[in-house]
Design an enzyme around this catalytic site. Structure first.
Site, PDB file in Angstrom:
ATOM      1  N   CYS A 140      -4.405  -5.375  -1.668  1.00  0.00           N
ATOM      2  CA  CYS A 140      -4.420  -4.425  -0.741  1.00  0.00           C
ATOM      3  C   CYS A 140      -4.773  -3.084  -1.181  1.00  0.00           C
ATOM      4  CB  CYS A 140      -2.759  -4.868   0.064  1.00  0.00           C
ATOM      5  SG  CYS A 140      -1.410  -4.256  -1.139  1.00  0.00           S
ATOM      6  N   HIS A 167       3.150  -3.286   0.873  1.00  0.00           N
ATOM      7  CA  HIS A 167       1.667  -3.696   1.733  1.00  0.00           C
ATOM      8  C   HIS A 167       0.996  -2.119   1.576  1.00  0.00           C
ATOM      9  CE1 HIS A 167      -1.921  -4.908   3.532  1.00  0.00           C
ATOM     10  NE2 HIS A 167      -1.611  -4.507   4.643  1.00  0.00           N
ATOM     11  N   ASP A 194      -6.354  -0.601   8.553  1.00  0.00           N
ATOM     12  CA  ASP A 194      -5.873  -1.664   7.360  1.00  0.00           C
ATOM     13  C   ASP A 194      -6.944  -2.510   7.091  1.00  0.00           C
ATOM     14  OD1 ASP A 194      -4.843  -3.056   5.540  1.00  0.00           O
ATOM     15  OD2 ASP A 194      -3.033  -3.609   6.736  1.00  0.00           O
ATOM     16  N   TYR A 239       3.175 -10.082  -5.089  1.00  0.00           N
ATOM     17  CA  TYR A 239       3.589  -8.958  -4.345  1.00  0.00           C
ATOM     18  C   TYR A 239       3.810  -9.069  -2.859  1.00  0.00           C
ATOM     19  CZ  TYR A 239      -0.731  -7.137  -2.602  1.00  0.00           C
ATOM     20  OH  TYR A 239      -1.879  -7.309  -1.887  1.00  0.00           O
TER      21      TYR A 239
END
Length: 789
Positions: free
Chosen positions: A377, A435, A458, A621
């Site tokens: 990300c 994120h 995003d 993560y």
């Protein structure tokens, strides 16, 4: 002088030159060497002449007869075209009789400085032919040298701009206008700023809604020998395109941002910070966005070209940024930039943690036109920041800690637990430790008033939106107010930052029941880099009211009422045993043992019997669990009124070989009170500490002159680090320095030779990586002079 107007299709040319209107011209492609060679050249020229004649069937023929076109251009000199179209081209122009263009100077240094685009590498004086990059809605000047002095009474001169493969006046990709003595607001046009001998200094005006892209410049001169002869058209085509970008300094542009400090950060700053870790252990990762370097702008333009976005919306930042989020990630068939991987296996590419910036990724993509492997990300976000800033859209990277991933549109995060206390990963929503997405600044004329400003976008491929892996833009203000029914992807983004988490457990009959509701576990410490500072800015309050406040609860209920797919989930039950998980991992270095404890408090006067299990696992993560480290059960533990503890020691030797990216751990506990059937289920995350590099470097340097930088850190592990490397980024092309092994518990010191390739205030980014330990980073600011003082 002449009036000018925006192209509105065909306009007749009157006999008097002082009221000539802007007129659309047909497309005329520039071929190699400026000639119309081969069968393609013949057909193109034929099309040009045929279209030209058909566009002026009445006025030109009535006034002047048949039209003929002669095409030349570039700094290659005039070119005779031996090709014949619908009519024969006129002879090579007599420079005494016909006004012809000898040279066009786009005055790149002056224009780019005025437009704040002089940092783009393609504009640099070191280039053989520096390109002109300007921002829309702001005038720029060009110097045109003719074969003879320009005379407005006898010379019909028109300036044309064309964009795309098939320029069309109907689509706004083909415009033509005359020289005028005024600037009509928000329109294409040109006026003479200065005339000296054979030269004109001309100011070009572009509208603040101009399509963003590469535009071709062409100058058309119309010549009529006598009242009975045809009109000859002499078209000059400039060999280099002009790049036109969004303009956040222009009040009429939809990306306008009225704060110079923010513009310096979110448009012009080439480096920044991206945050990771968890809400209790926030770590900053220096990142080289490098939006002005090498091919960055060309990559941005290329992505728009191959994305399929139509030219009529190329001036709309809403549509452009949404398309960018789709093109940053690779999806089958779209030839996007970056392949995502969360498996921990990066064979055939690079670990996402090894990247120090966007430039190396985008250069690799530009060279091969194939997707780069691999990213996660923060890498997707870094690329999006680079591309958006390159195009002129104010953009920043934003990290949301404890970020929820709602997979079914319920705007709740559901954890499904079976009768053994195991989480059903397939049916449960996930929680990412962090994120990273982006915010881009723009007006939202498609929404009610008040929802412009920062918009969430995003580019990490998570869920399909309109059949594509993209997300946003969705108004941050709308998310804060629970207005999740506004485009785009409001319910998904709202759940990421402000959903409640429900834990489901089967009752005695096997029916799933809500056993716990948590209202304050999602969306913590939402972070971005503070403008013109290296400090972190917490912007959580921009996404939601204060956690637990009456306003925040009302917003959550509103969002659920508008868009949730579930009903009747907001019910509570009484409890008389309190549970608390305490873990020391947050203060533990990688390679050390740590303790995890479950504290229990019986608030009842009666005894309680508790059974359960405490599990520690490694994880990515993203919240995806990996390897089990310990699993400790406790059965029929008798609780008298007061406190009790279940302690667990986690040994370094049990977790070192199992650690994943970012050194994340998951602590899960479930417990059941036999007397009351009270059920407790919780998940907690933690991150083991990693060292940071210590950088010793001089404050100033000289471009092209080598200097040494010392980097060091102490290996905290009982294991030797192998396959070691230090990467340096931010002051030129990324440098890679292989290093020897680093012994267990020993110090690493290296002196690195660096030769800066860019001038000005820069930020050097350093990253140490090894097979056992990755992403040991630091940064150092340095001022690079062009020469010795």
């Amino acid at each position: 002088m002449f009036d000018r107007a925006k192209s509105q299709g065909s306009e007749p040319i009157p006999s008097s030159p002082n009221r000539l209107k802007a007129t659309s011209m047909p497309r005329n492609t520039v071929y190699s060497g400026g000639l119309y060679g081969g069968h393609n050249g013949r057909s193109r020229l034929t099309d040009f002449v045929r279209t030209f004649n058909s566009r002026f069937p009445d006025s030109l023929t009535r006034h002047f007869g048949t039209n003929r076109v002669y095409v030349y251009g570039g700094e290659r000199g005039n070119n005779d075209s031996a090709e014949r179209g619908a009519s024969s081209p006129p002879p090579k122009p007599d420079p005494v009789k016909v006004l012809t263009v000898r040279h066009v100077d786009l005055t790149v240094p002056a224009n780019t400085k005025a437009h704040r685009t002089d940092e783009y590498d393609i504009c640099g004086s070191h280039q053989e032919r520096p390109k002109l990059v300007v921002r829309r809605g702001q005038p720029f000047n060009i110097q045109v040298k003719f074969s003879k002095p320009y005379d407005s009474k006898t010379d019909y001169l028109r300036i044309a701009f064309e964009a795309g493969d098939k320029p069309s006046p109907a689509k706004g990709t083909e415009v033509e206008f005359l020289l005028s003595d005024e600037d009509k607001p928000k329109e294409w046009g040109a006026k003479i700023l200065k005339q000296q001998s054979n030269s004109l200094l001309v100011t070009i005006f572009t509208p603040p809604t101009c399509y963003v892209g590469k535009w071709d410049l062409k100058l058309n001169v119309f010549k009529k020998e006598n009242s009975h002869s045809s009109v000859d058209v002499y078209r000059y085509e400039h060999e280099d395109p002009i790049y036109i970008l969004f303009n956040p300094w222009c009040k009429d542009d939809t990306v306008y941002l009225d704060d110079e400090k923010l513009l310096q950060e979110y448009v012009l700053n080439e480096s920044g910070r991206i945050y990771s870790g968890n809400s209790r252990q926030i770590t900053s990762k220096p990142w080289n966005f490098g939006q002005f370097e090498s091919c960055m702008l060309d990559v941005a333009m290329y992505l728009l070209e191959i994305s399929g976005i139509q030219w009529p919306v190329r001036g709309d930042p809403i549509k452009v940024i949404r398309k960018i989020t789709a093109m940053i990630n690779f999806d089958q068939g779209d030839n996007g930039v970056l392949v995502g991987s969360w498996s921990g296996n990066y064979e055939g590419g690079r670990s996402p943690l090894s990247w120090t910036g966007s430039v190396a990724i985008l250069e690799s993509y530009w060279d091969s036109k194939r997707p780069v492997r691999y990213g996660q990300c923060w890498v997707f976000s870094g690329l999006c920041t680079t591309i958006a800033r390159a195009l002129g859209i104010p953009t920043r990277s934003v990290t949301n800690f404890s970020s929820a991933h709602d997979m079914d549109g319920s705007i709740t995060i559901d954890m499904i637990v079976d009768k053994h206390g195991e989480v059903d990963e397939e049916r449960s929503d996930s929680m990412w430790n962090f994120h990273v997405w982006n915010e881009s600044w723009m007006a939202r004329p498609d929404l009610p008033a008040g929802f412009g400003g920062w918009q969430v976008v995003d580019s990490t491929p998570q869920e399909l939106s309109d059949g594509t892996y993209c997300c946003g833009p969705v108004s941050v203000a709308a998310i804060r107010q629970g207005e999740v029914n506004m485009p785009y992807d409001g319910p998904f983004v709202f759940a990421e930052v402000n959903a409640d988490r429900f834990k489901w457990f089967p009752d005695a009959t096997g029916i799933m029941k809500i056993v716990k509701k948590e209202t304050n576990v999602v969306g913590k410490c939402i972070s971005t880099k503070m403008p013109n500072s290296d400090e972190r800015e917490d912007i959580t309050h921009q996404y939601k009211p204060k956690e637990g406040s009456a306003e925040e609860r009302a917003v959550v209920l509103k969002a659920n009422q508008l868009a949730s797919t579930k009903e009747n989930v907001y019910k509570t039950t009484a409890q008389d045993v309190d549970f608390e998980v305490v873990q020391e991992a947050a203060n533990t270095w990688v390679g050390e043992d740590f303790k995890v404890s479950l504290n229990l408090t019986n608030k009842s006067d009666a005894e309680r019997t508790v059974s359960g299990r405490l599990v520690v696992k490694t994880m990515f993560y993203t919240g995806v669990l990996a390897d089990k480290i310990v699993s400790v059960p406790f059965e029929n533990k008798i609780l008298k009124k007061g406190n009790s503890t279940v302690p667990v020691i986690v040994k370094a030797q049990d977790y070192l070989e199992k650690l994943k990216d970012c050194c994340m751990l998951d602590v899960s506990v479930w417990a059941l009170v036999r007397e009351t059937n009270q059920c407790f289920i919780t998940k907690d995350d933690c991150r083991l500490k990693k060292p940071h590099l210590i950088v010793n470097a001089q404050e100033e340097a000289v471009k092209g002159r080598e200097f040494k930088v010392e980097v060091s850190f102490k290996n905290p592990m009982d294991t030797t680090l192998t396959d070691c490397k230090v990467t340096v980024d931010g002051i030129g092309k990324a440098l890679h320095f292989p290093q020897g092994n680093v012994a267990a518990k020993s110090a690493f010191v290296a002196k690195l030779p660096i030769t800066p390739a860019k001038v000005g205030q820069k930020e050097m980014i350093f990253c140490f990586s090894s097979k056992q330990l990755e992403d040991i980073n630091a940064s150092k600011r340095i001022f690079v002079r062009s020469r010795d003082v």
